[in-house]
Enzyme design. Structure first.
Site, PDB file in Angstrom:
ATOM      1  N   CYS A   1      53.585  70.581  15.174  1.00  0.00           N
ATOM      2  CA  CYS A   1      52.623  69.963  13.614  1.00  0.00           C
ATOM      3  C   CYS A   1      50.784  70.336  13.224  1.00  0.00           C
ATOM      4  CB  CYS A   1      53.526  69.338  13.166  1.00  0.00           C
ATOM      5  SG  CYS A   1      53.855  67.567  14.219  1.00  0.00           S
TER       6      CYS A   1
ATOM      7  N   HIS B   1      47.893  63.653  11.223  1.00  0.00           N
ATOM      8  CA  HIS B   1      48.007  64.360  12.557  1.00  0.00           C
ATOM      9  C   HIS B   1      47.112  64.707  12.936  1.00  0.00           C
ATOM     10  CE1 HIS B   1      51.488  64.203  14.992  1.00  0.00           C
ATOM     11  NE2 HIS B   1      52.653  64.318  13.986  1.00  0.00           N
TER      12      HIS B   1
END
Lengths: 505, 505
Positions: free
Chosen positions: B61, B124
């Site tokens: 991710c 993230h």
């Protein structure tokens, strides 16, 4: 060892057609094939109803086709062997058996309602004279009794004949060319033209009809016409799929142009999962499912399925009804206003309430391999009572029904019995059959108790038919089919020497 | 370790939205998921364009998200590690690095054209102050800097904070409940409402906008709201997918009701393949593809992808363009009338000619794992220069990126180099990467020669970024995010003790 089908009706009675091929669940764009090269089938699905939980009756062609036309499991209609436990059997050229006279086939019954019935393509219910499709309710035939392996030398084994109605009109490879090197053959075009002509003729005479379009281009040796060769991302197999897709589109368009699409119920499905042993050049895709043809895992028996009937089926429908090719028997009778035979067990159910009213009918799916009930699905649960892919011996020869797949204790190479503690899968959470549920869980216990009850009930009332696929004899091969004299194509049969057939899988 | 995205624009300039989730290629009905429970996403595809050959930039991710927002491969933007060869790395709480100031993010550039930019969900790209999304071009944020594992004890490791813009408003598990036992959490509903409100506000002020909807319900621990729990055939994961599908439908409908759907370009995709290690309860489906998240096989990097822009994109379009999440950077700039930065290498391409005119642009796909170029796709050919799933040691602990799948010499548990004789697959004939082409074939030699040229060119011009994911330190975790004082949620950080991060995969 076979491929798709179709039925069609027309008139005050509804005509019907079945396209029956050998294709995997994952071979259509609508079912997620990454190349998405089936615009006509995808359109058929968009205009009709997609069945996502539809099954064949057997992971091999002959038994599956016998089940479709009789509405009965192969273990009832005789299309199985007792030569070995849980072995798949079919009707190669040396098979002695075939469809018994005692079985009532769909076209025989439809005749009573004034239908004209035609089969185009592969019959595969036996090739000796008593098994001829025109003796079992069909009025017309253009196609072959067997699969089209070859070429053969006509001494050890004859090339497969092509029939027009009662008589042969030539043989594969000789009169109907297949170039094994390039994969070129124009058979699908011949089969397409036959279908279009038959439909035109029936429309002109205002006769209801049943057309069973059982072509074989996606069965090894896979072929396509010149105009389709090299046109797919998927190689030769994809070329064959594209030609079939194009043909289906032309047939449906023909129905529309003749103004009979609203009087014609059409169903597309397959007789077994994609043959992964033939992959990648000649094998299809079973999408996310485990293994393929010959096995009772989902890849072997869950099939692409589309119902189409403009003006009746709401466009874009999707059904999770557990369906079976045997349901096409019962559904077709229902469409024709006929009752199924009451003197025998019929396994098919009438899908019209599902298709027209969106109902869901509770019923199990039985997964047989030869004479053994390998697995049962009820709702989203599937219990395996026996697991087997193929033997170590065959596997060692490179025959792999599950290439690249291996689930410990599931895709076994010995026949593993789980009768007293079945392996249980939840096909919603785990469509790929990779995670057996814990034996200790309450979920397991409840589901297995339910399924065990269904199995007991099924077995208690089961009357197995006389097995038709036990005896083989070189003398019964297609040496001299009717009509061979006119063509100078009669061959000399060897002496009769009946033996037990050998079924390795 | 992440999930979907979205962008939206509006006004004389076109707004755009990206839905970015963690979902597998095979999780949508339109891509062949057998339960077919994504009617809104399927409808989005039917109204827009389906990309069947669309890739993320990394099988994990953080790097994938950094690539989307910079238009550059992780090896260029610094989202990789050199701690181990070919190891996947991301941004856990103890990561010291994050998105470098030198990188130009899409929202920074869009600002110049008057866009208001919002991120909803998982960032993230680093959680230390200098990496805050509002320092990198976003105007608004509602969501978390990291993944939502937990619950943690707030002593060894803090629970992950949720930010509204500059300050935290609570923590996962504490203020934003997730019931790990039932899987219940209402976060997707909060994220949905945020999106609807933002769009309404932008429409009212006639400001073009970019919305990045990066929710995390399909990432372990998977969750769904009460109203969706138990509603899927697929268990909890399916419940989460259904809620996301429903939310996407509501967002698109909102655009239509506000009359701005024709001014808003929307793209749905995923940041990595389904995490098969979490299957079946918390893992999705990669359809017919090999393996999943963490790997450079198709299951790890080929993603579901849909472009939607009513009145511009012809309905029902299908594209085989080799696409990448990095293209969303370039395409979005193009929509806003902006040029991509000229002082650096941009890997994304402008997809508008593909989307609007059906063009196909020739370009390769590079499959990286950490610092190693593992594989390259050109056309339908994919060459593997390195193969690896995970180590024997990790595999022995039950961590399996390819459950039920095993291809000899391909899904290896040691890092296997094939630099001088790459493994070559034809993804049209063999989308599952099961049948390497013969080294001796002419087809092999031609394809490898072509791909080798692309690799040489790529490597010759590659300037790797400073690796951001090498150093970890317990002291940098989310102990005391801005705003913690007002909430009484500041935690005591341990002494700084920077170490090399350990990346087992």
């Amino acid at each position: 060892l076979c491929g798709p089908k179709m039925w069609l009706w027309k008139g005050t009675l509804t005509s019907s057609g079945v396209f029956l091929l050998q294709m995997g669940w994952g071979d259509l764009g609508a079912f997620g094939e990454p190349s998405k090269e089936t615009p006509n089938l995808d359109q058929m699905a968009a205009e009709g109803m997609l069945f996502l939980d539809f099954y064949t009756a057997n992971p091999l062609c002959s038994p599956s086709r016998a089940a479709l036309l009789t509405g009965r499991l192969p273990v009832r209609n005789g299309f199985y062997t007792t030569n070995g436990h849980a072995r798949n059997a079919y009707t190669p050229q040396d098979i002695v058996g075939g469809i018994p006279d005692s079985e009532l086939l769909l076209p025989e019954l439809l005749k009573k309602a004034g239908y004209t019935n035609k089969i185009i393509g592969k019959w595969h219910l036996g090739h000796r004279p008593q098994f001829h499709p025109l003796k079992h309710g069909f009025d017309e035939w253009f196609g072959s009794p067997n699969c089209h392996f070859g070429p053969y030398d006509n001494r050890e084994r004859p090339n497969i004949p092509v029939y027009r109605d009662w008589e042969m009109v030539g043989r594969y490879y000789e009169d109907f060319k297949i170039d094994l090197k390039t994969g070129e053959a124009n058979l699908t075009q011949l089969y397409l033209q036959e279908a279009l002509d038959f439909i035109s003729k029936q429309q002109a005479s205002q006769q209801p009809f049943f057309l069973y379009w059982a072509i074989d281009a996606t069965h090894a040796p896979v072929y396509a016409s010149k105009q389709f060769l090299g046109t797919s991302q998927r190689g030769l197999y994809g070329d064959a799929v594209r030609e079939i897709d194009d043909s289906v589109g032309k047939i449906l368009k023909h129905l529309q142009q003749l103004g009979i699409s609203e009087d014609t119920f059409v169903f597309f499905t397959s007789d077994n999962g994609a043959a992964l042993i033939s992959a990648p050049r000649q094998g299809g895709s079973n999408g996310p499912f485990l293994c393929g043809k010959q096995t009772t895992f989902e890849g072997g028996m869950r099939e692409p399925a589309i119902a189409w009937w403009p003006g009746h089926i709401p466009a874009g429908g999707v059904s999770h009804q557990l369906g079976s090719v045997m349901d096409l028997f019962s559904t077709s009778l229902s469409l024709a206003g006929l009752q199924p035979p009451s003197d025998r067990q019929i396994d098919g159910i009438d899908l019209l309430p599902v298709i027209l009213q969106g109902k869901l009918i509770d019923r199990p799916i039985f997964y047989y391999r030869g004479n053994e009930l390998m697995a049962v699905r009820a709702g989203l649960y599937k219990a395996h009572y026996w697991t087997w892919s193929n033997s170590w011996e065959e596997h060692g020869k490179g025959i792999d029904f599950c290439p690249g797949q291996s689930v410990a204790g599931v895709t076994t190479h010995t026949q593993e019995e789980h009768t007293f503690l079945p392996l249980l899968f939840h096909l919603g959470r785990d469509p790929g059959e990779k995670y057996p549920l814990s034996f200790a869980s309450e979920e397991y216990q409840q589901a297995v108790e339910h399924i065990s009850g269904l199995v007991q009930q099924h077995k208690a009332t089961l009357v197995p038919g006389q097995p038709q696929l036990n005896v083989c004899d070189q003398a019964v091969m297609n040496w001299s089919p009717p009509g061979c004299e006119k063509l100078g194509k009669c061959l000399k049969a060897p002496e009769s020497d009946p033996k037990k057939c050998s079924w390795p899988h």
